[in-house]
Design a protein around this motif. Structure first.
Motif, PDB file in Angstrom:
ATOM      1  N   UNK A 129      18.644 -35.794 -33.393  1.00 50.54           N
ATOM      2  CA  UNK A 129      19.011 -35.436 -34.760  1.00 50.54           C
ATOM      3  C   UNK A 129      17.786 -35.165 -35.625  1.00 50.54           C
ATOM      4  N   UNK A 130      16.631 -35.687 -35.252  1.00 51.35           N
ATOM      5  CA  UNK A 130      15.418 -35.483 -36.037  1.00 51.35           C
ATOM      6  C   UNK A 130      14.644 -34.253 -35.590  1.00 51.35           C
ATOM      7  N   UNK A 131      15.105 -33.606 -34.553  1.00 53.81           N
ATOM      8  CA  UNK A 131      14.444 -32.404 -34.065  1.00 53.81           C
ATOM      9  C   UNK A 131      14.709 -31.280 -35.054  1.00 53.81           C
ATOM     10  N   UNK A 132      13.671 -30.566 -35.427  1.00 47.50           N
ATOM     11  CA  UNK A 132      13.813 -29.552 -36.467  1.00 47.50           C
ATOM     12  C   UNK A 132      13.972 -28.141 -35.906  1.00 47.50           C
ATOM     13  N   UNK A 133      14.397 -28.020 -34.671  1.00 44.80           N
ATOM     14  CA  UNK A 133      14.597 -26.684 -34.106  1.00 44.80           C
ATOM     15  C   UNK A 133      15.804 -26.024 -34.755  1.00 44.80           C
ATOM     16  N   UNK A 134      15.750 -24.708 -34.867  1.00 40.63           N
ATOM     17  CA  UNK A 134      16.855 -23.981 -35.474  1.00 40.63           C
ATOM     18  C   UNK A 134      18.025 -23.894 -34.494  1.00 40.63           C
ATOM     19  N   UNK A 135      19.155 -23.516 -35.019  1.00 44.97           N
ATOM     20  CA  UNK A 135      20.349 -23.378 -34.179  1.00 44.97           C
ATOM     21  C   UNK A 135      20.127 -22.299 -33.134  1.00 44.97           C
ATOM     22  N   UNK A 136      19.451 -21.219 -33.534  1.00 44.96           N
ATOM     23  CA  UNK A 136      19.183 -20.134 -32.581  1.00 44.96           C
ATOM     24  C   UNK A 136      18.314 -20.629 -31.423  1.00 44.96           C
ATOM     25  N   UNK A 137      17.316 -21.473 -31.728  1.00 48.58           N
ATOM     26  CA  UNK A 137      16.475 -22.011 -30.661  1.00 48.58           C
ATOM     27  C   UNK A 137      17.262 -22.940 -29.754  1.00 48.58           C
ATOM     28  N   UNK A 138      18.163 -23.707 -30.320  1.00 49.32           N
ATOM     29  CA  UNK A 138      18.991 -24.596 -29.494  1.00 49.32           C
ATOM     30  C   UNK A 138      19.916 -23.801 -28.585  1.00 49.32           C
ATOM     31  N   UNK A 139      20.511 -22.730 -29.128  1.00 45.75           N
ATOM     32  CA  UNK A 139      21.390 -21.885 -28.307  1.00 45.75           C
ATOM     33  C   UNK A 139      20.601 -21.190 -27.198  1.00 45.75           C
ATOM     34  N   UNK A 140      19.396 -20.728 -27.519  1.00 47.00           N
ATOM     35  CA  UNK A 140      18.555 -20.091 -26.506  1.00 47.00           C
ATOM     36  C   UNK A 140      18.223 -21.046 -25.378  1.00 47.00           C
ATOM     37  N   UNK A 141      17.956 -22.300 -25.714  1.00 43.70           N
ATOM     38  CA  UNK A 141      17.641 -23.298 -24.690  1.00 43.70           C
ATOM     39  C   UNK A 141      18.849 -23.541 -23.793  1.00 43.70           C
ATOM     40  N   UNK A 142      20.024 -23.617 -24.370  1.00 47.83           N
ATOM     41  CA  UNK A 142      21.227 -23.829 -23.566  1.00 47.83           C
ATOM     42  C   UNK A 142      21.474 -22.655 -22.622  1.00 47.83           C
ATOM     43  N   UNK A 143      21.202 -21.437 -23.103  1.00 48.59           N
ATOM     44  CA  UNK A 143      21.367 -20.267 -22.230  1.00 48.59           C
ATOM     45  C   UNK A 143      20.396 -20.331 -21.050  1.00 48.59           C
ATOM     46  N   UNK A 144      19.159 -20.753 -21.312  1.00 46.00           N
ATOM     47  CA  UNK A 144      18.188 -20.887 -20.227  1.00 46.00           C
ATOM     48  C   UNK A 144      18.642 -21.938 -19.223  1.00 46.00           C
ATOM     49  N   UNK A 145      19.168 -23.046 -19.722  1.00 43.68           N
ATOM     50  CA  UNK A 145      19.621 -24.098 -18.816  1.00 43.68           C
ATOM     51  C   UNK A 145      20.791 -23.611 -17.968  1.00 43.68           C
ATOM     52  N   UNK A 146      21.695 -22.823 -18.558  1.00 40.62           N
ATOM     53  CA  UNK A 146      22.829 -22.295 -17.802  1.00 40.62           C
ATOM     54  C   UNK A 146      22.359 -21.336 -16.718  1.00 40.62           C
ATOM     55  N   UNK A 147      21.345 -20.513 -17.029  1.00 40.53           N
ATOM     56  CA  UNK A 147      20.823 -19.579 -16.026  1.00 40.53           C
ATOM     57  C   UNK A 147      20.145 -20.325 -14.884  1.00 40.53           C
ATOM     58  N   UNK A 148      19.484 -21.441 -15.194  1.00 39.70           N
ATOM     59  CA  UNK A 148      18.825 -22.225 -14.153  1.00 39.70           C
ATOM     60  C   UNK A 148      19.842 -22.892 -13.240  1.00 39.70           C
ATOM     61  N   UNK A 149      20.996 -23.262 -13.794  1.00 44.72           N
ATOM     62  CA  UNK A 149      22.014 -23.970 -13.020  1.00 44.72           C
ATOM     63  C   UNK A 149      22.801 -23.044 -12.107  1.00 44.72           C
ATOM     64  N   UNK A 150      22.761 -21.739 -12.393  1.00 49.36           N
ATOM     65  CA  UNK A 150      23.470 -20.802 -11.534  1.00 49.36           C
ATOM     66  C   UNK A 150      22.753 -20.729 -10.186  1.00 49.36           C
ATOM     67  N   UNK A 151      23.541 -20.809  -9.131  1.00 50.52           N
ATOM     68  CA  UNK A 151      22.940 -20.753  -7.800  1.00 50.52           C
ATOM     69  C   UNK A 151      22.625 -19.300  -7.435  1.00 50.52           C
ATOM     70  N   UNK A 152      21.459 -19.058  -6.879  1.00 49.63           N
ATOM     71  CA  UNK A 152      21.142 -17.693  -6.456  1.00 49.63           C
ATOM     72  C   UNK A 152      22.037 -17.280  -5.283  1.00 49.63           C
ATOM     73  N   UNK A 153      22.334 -16.006  -5.236  1.00 44.85           N
ATOM     74  CA  UNK A 153      23.214 -15.492  -4.189  1.00 44.85           C
ATOM     75  C   UNK A 153      22.444 -15.396  -2.883  1.00 44.85           C
ATOM     76  N   UNK A 154      22.985 -16.014  -1.846  1.00 37.06           N
ATOM     77  CA  UNK A 154      22.383 -15.964  -0.527  1.00 37.06           C
ATOM     78  C   UNK A 154      23.188 -14.962   0.298  1.00 37.06           C
ATOM     79  N   UNK A 155      22.585 -13.843   0.712  1.00 40.17           N
ATOM     80  CA  UNK A 155      23.347 -12.815   1.430  1.00 40.17           C
ATOM     81  C   UNK A 155      23.931 -13.327   2.758  1.00 40.17           C
ATOM     82  N   UNK A 156      23.212 -14.217   3.446  1.00 42.63           N
ATOM     83  CA  UNK A 156      23.741 -14.729   4.715  1.00 42.63           C
ATOM     84  C   UNK A 156      24.954 -15.623   4.483  1.00 42.63           C
TER      85      UNK A 156
END
Length: 119
Positions: A49-76
């Protein structure tokens, strides 16, 4: 008799201090230094609650975390879903017993669904 300014100092004589104590670095030296690693991992807690990041920065961080959690496609892995023996055959090997059993079970399931009229 009048005392000189340095002799009557309240903090001590000049001989106590080294030359580097009050050295001023040049601008080139300051800019050339390796900066402290910015944005270290876990330096910001997402729900702080004391973090002064903007809402846009918080949303950007969540998007990055979601992209990291996606498993890469393995063709085999995708090929083995279609035919369990195919990855081994592509590498020039004989399929394992488990892959052969999986292929037989998949063929059985496909046959039964076809008999029931389901594609």
């Amino acid at each position: 008799m009048v005392a000189h300014g340095s002799a009557s100092s309240n903090v001590g004589s000049r001989q106590l201090y080294e030359a580097d104590d009050q050295r001023v670095d040049s601008r080139d030296e300051i800019l050339g230094r390796e900066r402290f690693k910015e944005g270290q991992t876990n330096s910001h807690k997402p729900n702080d609650s004391k973090d002064e990041r903007s809402i846009a920065n918080r949303l950007g961080r969540e998007e990055q975390r979601n992209r990291k959690n996606e498993e890469p496609v393995n063709p085999e892995a995708e090929l083995s879903k279609k035919d369990p023996t195919l990855p081994a055959q592509l590498h020039g090997n004989n399929p394992s017993k488990g892959a052969q059993v999986d292929a037989e079970l998949k063929a059985d399931d496909k046959k039964r669904l076809w008999e029931k009229g389901i594609k």
